[in-house]
Design an enzyme around this catalytic site. Structure first.
Site, PDB file in Angstrom:
ATOM      1  N   ARG A   1      -8.509  -1.904   3.965  1.00 29.69           N
ATOM      2  CA  ARG A   1      -7.685  -0.530   3.643  1.00 29.69           C
ATOM      3  C   ARG A   1      -6.338  -0.922   3.130  1.00 29.69           C
ATOM      4  NH1 ARG A   1      -7.551   4.223   7.323  1.00 29.69           N
ATOM      5  NH2 ARG A   1      -5.965   4.631   5.520  1.00 29.69           N
TER       6      ARG A   1
ATOM      7  N   ASP B   1       5.032  -0.246  12.080  1.00 27.89           N
ATOM      8  CA  ASP B   1       3.810  -0.769  11.382  1.00 27.89           C
ATOM      9  C   ASP B   1       3.918  -2.433  12.027  1.00 27.89           C
ATOM     10  OD1 ASP B   1       2.855   1.479  10.229  1.00 27.89           O
ATOM     11  OD2 ASP B   1       3.432   1.029   8.230  1.00 27.89           O
TER      12      ASP B   1
ATOM     13  N   LYS C   1       0.897  -1.138   0.018  1.00 22.72           N
ATOM     14  CA  LYS C   1      -0.064  -0.053  -0.063  1.00 22.72           C
ATOM     15  C   LYS C   1       0.674   1.442  -0.020  1.00 22.72           C
ATOM     16  CE  LYS C   1      -1.824   1.351   4.122  1.00 22.72           C
ATOM     17  NZ  LYS C   1      -1.312   2.796   4.548  1.00 22.72           N
ATOM     18  N   ASN C   2       1.804   1.269   0.885  1.00 20.93           N
ATOM     19  CA  ASN C   2       2.747   2.527   0.865  1.00 20.93           C
ATOM     20  C   ASN C   2       3.480   2.850  -0.094  1.00 20.93           C
ATOM     21  OD1 ASN C   2       0.964   3.120   3.316  1.00 20.93           O
ATOM     22  ND2 ASN C   2       2.617   2.387   4.683  1.00 20.93           N
TER      23      ASN C   2
ATOM     24  N   CYS D   1      -5.332   6.566   9.529  1.00 25.15           N
ATOM     25  CA  CYS D   1      -5.369   5.815  10.698  1.00 25.15           C
ATOM     26  C   CYS D   1      -5.023   6.732  12.261  1.00 25.15           C
ATOM     27  CB  CYS D   1      -4.374   4.657  10.922  1.00 25.15           C
ATOM     28  SG  CYS D   1      -4.624   3.238   9.981  1.00 25.15           S
TER      29      CYS D   1
ATOM     30  N   ARG E   1      -4.475   9.227   4.705  1.00 28.37           N
ATOM     31  CA  ARG E   1      -3.138  10.219   5.065  1.00 28.37           C
ATOM     32  C   ARG E   1      -2.446  10.344   3.609  1.00 28.37           C
ATOM     33  NH1 ARG E   1      -0.769  13.374   8.835  1.00 28.37           N
ATOM     34  NH2 ARG E   1       1.208  13.447   8.413  1.00 28.37           N
TER      35      ARG E   1
ATOM     36  N   ARG F   1      -1.156  13.564  14.115  1.00 24.83           N
ATOM     37  CA  ARG F   1      -0.319  13.471  12.829  1.00 24.83           C
ATOM     38  C   ARG F   1      -0.284  14.771  12.056  1.00 24.83           C
ATOM     39  NH1 ARG F   1      -1.971   7.804   9.694  1.00 24.83           N
ATOM     40  NH2 ARG F   1       0.041   7.787   9.000  1.00 24.83           N
TER      41      ARG F   1
HETATM   42  N1  EPU Z   1       5.048  13.980  11.783  1.00 27.16           N
HETATM   43  C1  EPU Z   1       5.256  15.303  12.113  1.00 27.16           C
HETATM   44  N2  EPU Z   1       5.005  16.296  11.577  1.00 27.16           N
HETATM   45  C2  EPU Z   1       4.703  16.106   9.789  1.00 27.16           C
HETATM   46  C3  EPU Z   1       4.953  14.712   9.567  1.00 27.16           C
HETATM   47  C4  EPU Z   1       4.915  13.968  10.378  1.00 27.16           C
HETATM   48  O1  EPU Z   1       5.487  15.891  13.334  1.00 27.16           O
HETATM   49  O2  EPU Z   1       4.323  17.030   9.142  1.00 27.16           O
HETATM   50  C5  EPU Z   1       5.474  13.043  12.654  1.00 27.16           C
HETATM   51  C6  EPU Z   1       4.529  12.185  12.870  1.00 27.16           C
HETATM   52  O3  EPU Z   1       3.357  12.585  13.558  1.00 27.16           O
HETATM   53  C7  EPU Z   1       5.217  10.829  13.349  1.00 27.16           C
HETATM   54  C8  EPU Z   1       6.588  11.138  12.864  1.00 27.16           C
HETATM   55  O4  EPU Z   1       6.536  12.739  12.105  1.00 27.16           O
HETATM   56  O5  EPU Z   1       5.296  10.911  14.821  1.00 27.16           O
HETATM   57  C9  EPU Z   1       6.858  10.066  11.651  1.00 27.16           C
HETATM   58  O6  EPU Z   1       5.672   9.914  10.822  1.00 27.16           O
HETATM   59  P1  EPU Z   1       6.007   9.971   9.293  1.00 27.16           P
HETATM   60  O7  EPU Z   1       5.519  11.297   8.721  1.00 27.16           O
HETATM   61  O8  EPU Z   1       7.194   9.132   8.966  1.00 27.16           O
HETATM   62  O9  EPU Z   1       4.628   8.897   9.111  1.00 27.16           O
HETATM   63  P2  EPU Z   1       3.641   8.919   7.811  1.00 27.16           P
HETATM   64  O10 EPU Z   1       4.472   9.383   6.653  1.00 27.16           O
HETATM   65  O11 EPU Z   1       2.446   9.747   7.839  1.00 27.16           O
HETATM   66  C10 EPU Z   1       4.155   6.494   6.916  1.00 27.16           C
HETATM   67  C11 EPU Z   1       3.049   5.517   6.640  1.00 27.16           C
HETATM   68  C12 EPU Z   1       2.625   4.866   8.008  1.00 27.16           C
HETATM   69  C13 EPU Z   1       3.835   4.276   8.624  1.00 27.16           C
HETATM   70  C14 EPU Z   1       4.817   5.585   8.800  1.00 27.16           C
HETATM   71  C15 EPU Z   1       6.038   5.131   9.712  1.00 27.16           C
HETATM   72  C16 EPU Z   1       2.181   6.153   4.323  1.00 27.16           C
HETATM   73  C17 EPU Z   1       0.855   6.317   3.605  1.00 27.16           C
HETATM   74  N3  EPU Z   1       2.084   5.698   5.748  1.00 27.16           N
HETATM   75  O12 EPU Z   1       3.153   7.474   7.622  1.00 27.16           O
HETATM   76  O13 EPU Z   1       1.769   3.708   7.564  1.00 27.16           O
HETATM   77  O14 EPU Z   1       3.375   4.068   9.913  1.00 27.16           O
HETATM   78  O15 EPU Z   1       5.027   6.117   7.644  1.00 27.16           O
HETATM   79  O16 EPU Z   1       6.733   4.274   8.821  1.00 27.16           O
HETATM   80  O17 EPU Z   1       3.186   5.799   4.020  1.00 27.16           O
HETATM   81  C18 EPU Z   1      -0.035   2.371   7.598  1.00 27.16           C
HETATM   82  O18 EPU Z   1       0.416   1.898   6.622  1.00 27.16           O
HETATM   83  O19 EPU Z   1      -0.734   1.599   8.435  1.00 27.16           O
HETATM   84  C19 EPU Z   1       0.912   3.492   8.280  1.00 27.16           C
HETATM   85  C20 EPU Z   1       0.349   3.974   9.193  1.00 27.16           C
END
Ligand code: EPU
Length: 426
Positions: free
Chosen positions: A405, A312, A25-26, A120, A96, A125
């Site tokens: 999802r 994850d 997915k990601n 999620c 997201r 976030r």
């Molecule tokens: N964060 C901030 N500010 C931002 C963006 C992120 O503070 O503008 C924080 C987040 O709150 C978190 C940390 O940075 O504490 C890292 O989060 P990251 O941005 O890396 O997460 P993400 O990109 O929103 C992706 C995956 C997630 C996975 C995380 C970590 C996608 C669509 N989602 O999320 O996947 O857990 O990286 O590896 O790629 C899932 O697939 O179920 C899922 C949640």
């Protein structure tokens, strides 16, 4: 969306056979977003049939992107003409990754409007890294009600340092910078395998990205010119799915070959499986997991950015640790709201104590008992399936759409290795 529940009859009968891993997915969601940077036909392969992919394609369709089926798990998309700059609220609020579409749209149309992206619920976030990045590239932000609007006549290259490592933050800025004027440098970038994969794909279409997969990425923008070549995006196998299957086999016992995966991307989870007593054999694109002896606890599992232990996989491995002898600490460092599922595991008979909002202590082994549960999110949902599959008696799992999802036909694949799971429409 058809409402459904999973009915799972737990057992200690060893699992056996082969289980196939589908596309991630990601990975595909970011691949789909990149179509907005192109004018040629883009072929997507190994697409998982999951809700988030369907909704993203719907979102792209609402912007004018054309889609053609091309056999099983394959689609051709064309974004030569698009007709809007607004991400449909009802869809973008659910996913997201919708925010990853915003950058290319801004770079291409000079404007983008979107609601706060959903996904999620894993605690806060925020999107401050995105806001900071687009502003640094010259975009102006204004709020229209509770929606964001960014606009810029010409986005320019910028030197951007992420104060925190972010997967979608890195991807979004990389995608935005491809069409910008000048060079963008991204510092403290995420290293997840999806990032070099995305860069390789964009480069195959004419983008100029170097350093993806390292903390410093450099992108030479095209100055507003769309990438024109036709290209093919082959979705990476889902490392989280593979790791969850491995946790299931180790927790329940038996011997299962997990096929069509990339073991290199799972080096740390595999090491942990071995450490607690599972036998793991690794091939080029498969993993064989076997549990012969009693499992033992591990000092600590600490989630970390890639190549560390993935957040994850935190919930599936916590379920596994309920079957290990001794106490194990699980330290969730990425998200603050990603441990709330432990209350349900405790109601099943687990013995897990919360030390603080980020750390839990799992004492085992404990016998789990089937019960009625609701899937809190994609990954904890799969963890509940694992818990139900090793529990005594029947569990009924609600909120199956959250699992859909991220995982295609999960029940069919789990049944093929011996899990008694059935989907019932409700
Ligand atoms: N964060 C901030 N500010 C931002 C963006 C992120 O503070 O503008 C924080 C987040 O709150 C978190 C940390 O940075 O504490 C890292 O989060 P990251 O941005 O890396 O997460 P993400 O990109 O929103 C992706 C995956 C997630 C996975 C995380 C970590 C996608 C669509 N989602 O999320 O996947 O857990 O990286 O590896 O790629 C899932 O697939 O179920 C899922 C949640």
């Amino acid at each position: 969306m058809v409402k459904a529940t999973f009915h799972i009859l737990g057992s200690s009968k060893p699992l056996s056979g082969n289980i196939e891993v589908y596309g991630a997915k990601n990975d595909i969601l970011k691949g789909l977003a990149s179509v907005l940077l192109t004018s040629g036909d883009i072929t997507y392969k190994n697409i998982p049939k999951i809700e988030d992919v369907d909704r993203t394609i719907e979102l792209l369709g609402s912007l004018g992107v054309l889609t053609k089926e091309k056999g099983a798990r394959s689609l051709v998309l064309n974004a030569a003409r698009i007709n809007g700059h607004t991400l449909k609220r009802d869809i973008a609020e659910q996913i997201r990754a919708s925010i990853v579409l915003a950058g290319p749209l801004l770079a291409r149309s000079g404007k983008v409007r979107f609601p706060y992206p959903g996904g999620c619920v894993l605690g806060k976030r925020p999107i401050d890294l995105f806001v900071h990045g687009w502003r640094a590239m010259g975009a102006r932000m204004r709020m229209i009600g509770d929606e964001y609007e960014f606009s810029a006549k010409h986005l320019h290259g910028a030197d951007i340092t992420f104060y925190k490592v972010s997967v979608t933050g890195t991807e979004a800025m990389m995608l935005t910078a491809v069409l910008a004027h000048g060079t963008t440098i991204l510092r403290n970038s995420a290293l997840e395998p999806e990032i070099p994969h995305l860069a390789e794909f964009l480069n195959s279409l004419g983008a100029r990205i170097t350093g993806a997969g390292t903390p410093t990425i450099s992108i030479e923008g095209t100055g507003g010119k769309l990438l024109s070549g036709a290209g093919t995006f082959v979705t990476l196998p889902d490392r989280i799915e593979a790791g969850s299957f491995a946790a299931l086999v180790a927790a329940r016992g038996g011997k299962v070959k997990i096929i069509n995966c990339d073991p290199e991307q799972l080096a740390v989870p595999i090491e942990i499986l071995r450490e607690i007593g599972a036998v793991v054999t690794v091939g080029k694109d498969f993993i064989i997991v076997e549990r012969k002896v009693k499992l033992k606890s591990i000092d600590m599992i600490k989630t970390r950015e890639y190549p560390g232990f993935p957040t994850d996989l935190q919930a599936p491995f916590t379920v596994l640790l309920t079957q290990a002898h001794g106490a194990s600490l699980v330290f969730e460092t990425i998200f603050e709201g990603r441990l709330s599922y432990i209350d349900d595991l405790n109601r099943m008979g687990a013995y897990i104590t919360a030390c603080d909002p980020h750390r839990i202590l799992v004492s085992g082994p404990t016998e789990l008992h089937g019960r009625l549960m609701e899937s809190p999110d994609i990954r904890a949902g799969l963890a509940f399936i694992i818990a139900a599959a090793i529990a005594k008696g029947q569990s009924i799992l609600d909120g199956v759409y959250k699992i859909d999802r991220g995982y295609e036909d999960i029940e069919k694949r789990l049944r093929s290795i011996g899990v008694d799971i059935e989907r019932k429409k409700s």
